[in-house]
Design a protein around this motif. Structure first.
Motif, PDB file in Angstrom:
ATOM      1  N   LYS A  47     -84.901 -60.779  29.336  1.00  0.00           N
ATOM      2  CA  LYS A  47     -84.969 -60.712  30.789  1.00  0.00           C
ATOM      3  C   LYS A  47     -86.385 -61.026  31.262  1.00  0.00           C
ATOM      4  CE  LYS A  47     -82.821 -57.135  32.556  1.00  0.00           C
ATOM      5  NZ  LYS A  47     -82.521 -55.685  32.749  1.00  0.00           N
ATOM      6  N   ARG A  48     -87.370 -60.617  30.466  1.00  0.00           N
ATOM      7  CA  ARG A  48     -88.777 -60.906  30.729  1.00  0.00           C
ATOM      8  C   ARG A  48     -89.430 -61.166  29.372  1.00  0.00           C
ATOM      9  NH1 ARG A  48     -92.230 -56.620  34.096  1.00  0.00           N
ATOM     10  NH2 ARG A  48     -90.681 -57.193  35.675  1.00  0.00           N
ATOM     11  N   SER A  49     -89.998 -62.349  29.180  1.00  0.00           N
ATOM     12  CA  SER A  49     -90.448 -62.735  27.839  1.00  0.00           C
ATOM     13  C   SER A  49     -91.934 -63.101  27.820  1.00  0.00           C
ATOM     14  CB  SER A  49     -89.618 -63.909  27.321  1.00  0.00           C
ATOM     15  OG  SER A  49     -89.790 -65.041  28.150  1.00  0.00           O
ATOM     16  N   CYS A  50     -92.442 -63.187  26.589  1.00  0.00           N
ATOM     17  CA  CYS A  50     -93.824 -63.609  26.334  1.00  0.00           C
ATOM     18  C   CYS A  50     -93.817 -64.284  24.970  1.00  0.00           C
ATOM     19  CB  CYS A  50     -94.757 -62.410  26.348  1.00  0.00           C
ATOM     20  SG  CYS A  50     -96.463 -62.801  25.935  1.00  0.00           S
ATOM     21  N   LYS A  51     -94.368 -65.472  24.864  1.00  0.00           N
ATOM     22  CA  LYS A  51     -94.228 -66.250  23.630  1.00  0.00           C
ATOM     23  C   LYS A  51     -94.931 -65.612  22.434  1.00  0.00           C
ATOM     24  CE  LYS A  51     -98.131 -69.404  24.513  1.00  0.00           C
ATOM     25  NZ  LYS A  51     -98.515 -70.825  24.659  1.00  0.00           N
ATOM     26  N   ASN A  52     -95.905 -64.754  22.656  1.00  0.00           N
ATOM     27  CA  ASN A  52     -96.617 -64.155  21.526  1.00  0.00           C
ATOM     28  C   ASN A  52     -96.402 -62.644  21.391  1.00  0.00           C
ATOM     29  OD1 ASN A  52     -98.281 -63.428  23.708  1.00  0.00           O
ATOM     30  ND2 ASN A  52     -99.667 -65.148  23.308  1.00  0.00           N
ATOM     31  N   ILE A  53     -95.415 -62.110  22.135  1.00  0.00           N
ATOM     32  CA  ILE A  53     -94.966 -60.720  21.962  1.00  0.00           C
ATOM     33  C   ILE A  53     -93.441 -60.760  21.994  1.00  0.00           C
ATOM     34  CG2 ILE A  53     -95.041 -58.366  22.829  1.00  0.00           C
ATOM     35  CD1 ILE A  53     -97.629 -59.047  24.263  1.00  0.00           C
ATOM     36  N   PHE A  54     -92.788 -60.282  20.954  1.00  0.00           N
ATOM     37  CA  PHE A  54     -91.341 -60.466  20.854  1.00  0.00           C
ATOM     38  C   PHE A  54     -90.719 -59.393  19.964  1.00  0.00           C
ATOM     39  CE2 PHE A  54     -93.813 -63.164  18.084  1.00  0.00           C
ATOM     40  CZ  PHE A  54     -93.327 -62.887  16.817  1.00  0.00           C
ATOM     41  N   PHE A  55     -89.398 -59.257  20.083  1.00  0.00           N
ATOM     42  CA  PHE A  55     -88.625 -58.295  19.293  1.00  0.00           C
ATOM     43  C   PHE A  55     -87.949 -58.994  18.121  1.00  0.00           C
ATOM     44  CE2 PHE A  55     -88.557 -56.140  23.460  1.00  0.00           C
ATOM     45  CZ  PHE A  55     -88.883 -54.841  23.090  1.00  0.00           C
ATOM     46  N   SER A  56     -87.611 -58.206  17.099  1.00  0.00           N
ATOM     47  CA  SER A  56     -86.707 -58.667  16.044  1.00  0.00           C
ATOM     48  C   SER A  56     -85.818 -57.509  15.640  1.00  0.00           C
ATOM     49  CB  SER A  56     -87.481 -59.191  14.826  1.00  0.00           C
ATOM     50  OG  SER A  56     -88.016 -58.113  14.072  1.00  0.00           O
ATOM     51  N   TYR A  57     -84.654 -57.863  15.031  1.00  0.00           N
ATOM     52  CA  TYR A  57     -83.791 -56.843  14.440  1.00  0.00           C
ATOM     53  C   TYR A  57     -84.404 -56.392  13.122  1.00  0.00           C
ATOM     54  CZ  TYR A  57     -80.581 -59.360  17.561  1.00  0.00           C
ATOM     55  OH  TYR A  57     -80.005 -59.982  18.627  1.00  0.00           O
ATOM     56  N   LEU A  58     -83.884 -55.296  12.587  1.00  0.00           N
ATOM     57  CA  LEU A  58     -84.280 -54.897  11.243  1.00  0.00           C
ATOM     58  C   LEU A  58     -83.749 -55.917  10.236  1.00  0.00           C
ATOM     59  CD1 LEU A  58     -83.691 -51.032  11.281  1.00  0.00           C
ATOM     60  CD2 LEU A  58     -85.830 -52.277  11.623  1.00  0.00           C
ATOM     61  N   PRO A  59     -84.365 -56.047   9.064  1.00  0.00           N
ATOM     62  CA  PRO A  59     -83.854 -56.997   8.058  1.00  0.00           C
ATOM     63  C   PRO A  59     -82.376 -56.760   7.757  1.00  0.00           C
ATOM     64  CG  PRO A  59     -85.997 -56.152   7.397  1.00  0.00           C
ATOM     65  CD  PRO A  59     -85.602 -55.372   8.621  1.00  0.00           C
ATOM     66  N   ASN A  60     -81.629 -57.868   7.575  1.00  0.00           N
ATOM     67  CA  ASN A  60     -80.195 -57.841   7.258  1.00  0.00           C
ATOM     68  C   ASN A  60     -79.341 -57.300   8.399  1.00  0.00           C
ATOM     69  OD1 ASN A  60     -80.769 -58.763   4.565  1.00  0.00           O
ATOM     70  ND2 ASN A  60     -81.309 -56.655   4.031  1.00  0.00           N
ATOM     71  N   ASN A  61     -79.840 -57.375   9.636  1.00  0.00           N
ATOM     72  CA  ASN A  61     -79.071 -56.941  10.802  1.00  0.00           C
ATOM     73  C   ASN A  61     -79.013 -58.060  11.832  1.00  0.00           C
ATOM     74  OD1 ASN A  61     -78.440 -53.757  10.849  1.00  0.00           O
ATOM     75  ND2 ASN A  61     -80.304 -54.126   9.687  1.00  0.00           N
ATOM     76  N   THR A  62     -77.996 -57.981  12.685  1.00  0.00           N
ATOM     77  CA  THR A  62     -77.833 -59.003  13.722  1.00  0.00           C
ATOM     78  C   THR A  62     -77.789 -58.387  15.124  1.00  0.00           C
ATOM     79  OG1 THR A  62     -75.430 -58.906  13.439  1.00  0.00           O
ATOM     80  CG2 THR A  62     -76.619 -60.603  12.206  1.00  0.00           C
ATOM     81  N   ASN A  63     -78.119 -57.097  15.249  1.00  0.00           N
ATOM     82  CA  ASN A  63     -78.243 -56.452  16.553  1.00  0.00           C
ATOM     83  C   ASN A  63     -79.119 -55.212  16.427  1.00  0.00           C
ATOM     84  OD1 ASN A  63     -76.414 -54.250  15.723  1.00  0.00           O
ATOM     85  ND2 ASN A  63     -74.841 -55.837  15.871  1.00  0.00           N
TER      86      ASN A  63
END
Length: 367
Positions: free
Chosen positions: A17-33
């Motif tokens: 909804k609000r992004s920044c190219k050098n600050i971002f989220f990821s899921y935990l390894p082996n997860n898709t949500n």
């Protein structure tokens, strides 16, 4: 750097909804949500990693980083009815996941990975979204909030935020069929003596998305001129949006099937008694209109009915219907795993209680 990470664990850009190219989220390894666990069945949490990748020449200057999980219920009426719009906060949970080692002193951050976990309460409704009769949704989001110094001296701090959608799914253990058949409500202009007797049953009223509904139907045709042309079966979904006495209502068929008259089986030893097990698969081929789980919140209600229409030749049609509940149902393997976990947990709790009881008895005996 981001290039060295597994790209499959990163949410799509469209989810931000609000992004920044050098600050971002990821899921935990082996997860898709972000959701970990089956909400409604076991203890569930939101978990992921917040990444900061800033150039040395332009570091992130902050003294505190928060993760905020928010849920909202939103209903947007027409322009003439905007005063009745609903934008209600369901939940907001905030956790500080990083703080400056010296309070009030801003640190320069260029490379940082921050895992986070947020336990969820058990009563959260499913995420949902639809546009008819008006736009309505229950949505959840994750927000990263960074305290920043302002350009001017003073007590106030600036704030930088990024936010991303975080869909939530509720689950049910598989539902066992009842021992006694559950009759469906029938409507017809044919009196019982008019030449047709009929009954339709269900063996449960809670069904999982992706499962099948089997409806045994029995017909006795006492009038030889009457015969079955077709049986139509469909699932109807109802949406009701409310604010005080202001209500919008909509309904639509989401899945359907048909049984033709020549598919009915004559009961052995009879000449006019027919039986058929009509089926309805709870899978929609149209991805734009998936089946929604049944929901009841303060302003949004979604419910379902199974409907059966028996079309007869030389007699009025017969209609059956029954309100049911649609859920996200666990598969057998996951259900067994969770049941076994519960059994072990209960056994462990009872074992601890027994040890405490034994210790209390021992202490009493020596006092």
């Amino acid at each position: 750097m981001k290039d060295h990470l597994d790209l499959s664990i990163f949410p799509p850009k469209s989810q931000y909804k609000r992004s920044c190219k050098n600050i971002f989220f990821s899921y935990l390894p082996n997860n898709t949500n972000f959701q970990q666990g089956y909400l409604g069945v076991q203890q569930t949490k939101i978990a992921g990693i917040l990444h900061v990748r800033r150039p040395i020449t332009n570091p992130l200057l902050t003294d505190k980083i928060e993760i905020i999980f928010t849920g909202k219920e939103f209903v947007k009426w027409s322009e003439l009815e905007m005063c009745k719009n609903v934008n209600k906060k369901i939940i907001e949970l905030s956790y500080v996941i990083w703080e400056s080692s010296i309070k009030g002193v801003y640190q320069k951050i260029t490379d940082l990975d921050l895992p986070f976990e947020i336990p969820l309460p058990d009563d959260l409704p499913d995420s949902l979204f639809f546009k008819h009769p008006v736009k309505a949704q229950i949505s959840y989001s994750l927000k990263a909030k960074f305290s920043k110094p302002t350009k001017y001296f003073g007590l106030k701090c600036g704030v930088k935020k990024i936010s991303i959608l975080c869909p939530i799914t509720r689950w049910n253990l598989p539902v066992r069929p009842t021992l006694q058949p559950i009759p469906m409500n029938a409507r017809s202009s044919i009196p019982p003596s008019g030449g047709v007797e009929y009954v339709a049953n269900l063996d449960q009223t809670i069904f999982g998305i992706g499962n099948s509904i089997i409806i045994p139907i029995e017909l006795i045709l006492k009038n030889m001129r009457v015969y079955v042309k077709k049986i139509k079966i469909f699932l109807k979904e109802y949406h009701q949006l409310m604010r005080k006495k202001f209500i919008h209502y909509n309904s639509e068929k989401v899945v359907k099937s048909e049984v033709y008259g020549d598919q009915l089986m004559l009961v052995s030893g009879t000449l006019n008694r027919y039986e058929v097990k009509a089926g309805l698969d709870l899978i929609t081929k149209n991805k734009r209109k998936p089946i929604m789980p049944s929901v009841q919140s303060d302003h949004i209600v979604v419910w379902h009915k199974v409907k059966v229409k028996v079309i007869l030749c030389n007699a009025p049609k017969i209609k059956f219907e029954k309100e049911i509940r649609i859920v996200n149902s666990l598969c057998g393997e996951d259900a067994l795993m969770i049941t076994e976990e519960r059994r072990k947990s209960n056994w462990s709790n009872w074992s601890k209680m027994d040890k405490l009881s034994a210790k209390a008895v021992y202490n009493l005996s020596i006092s």
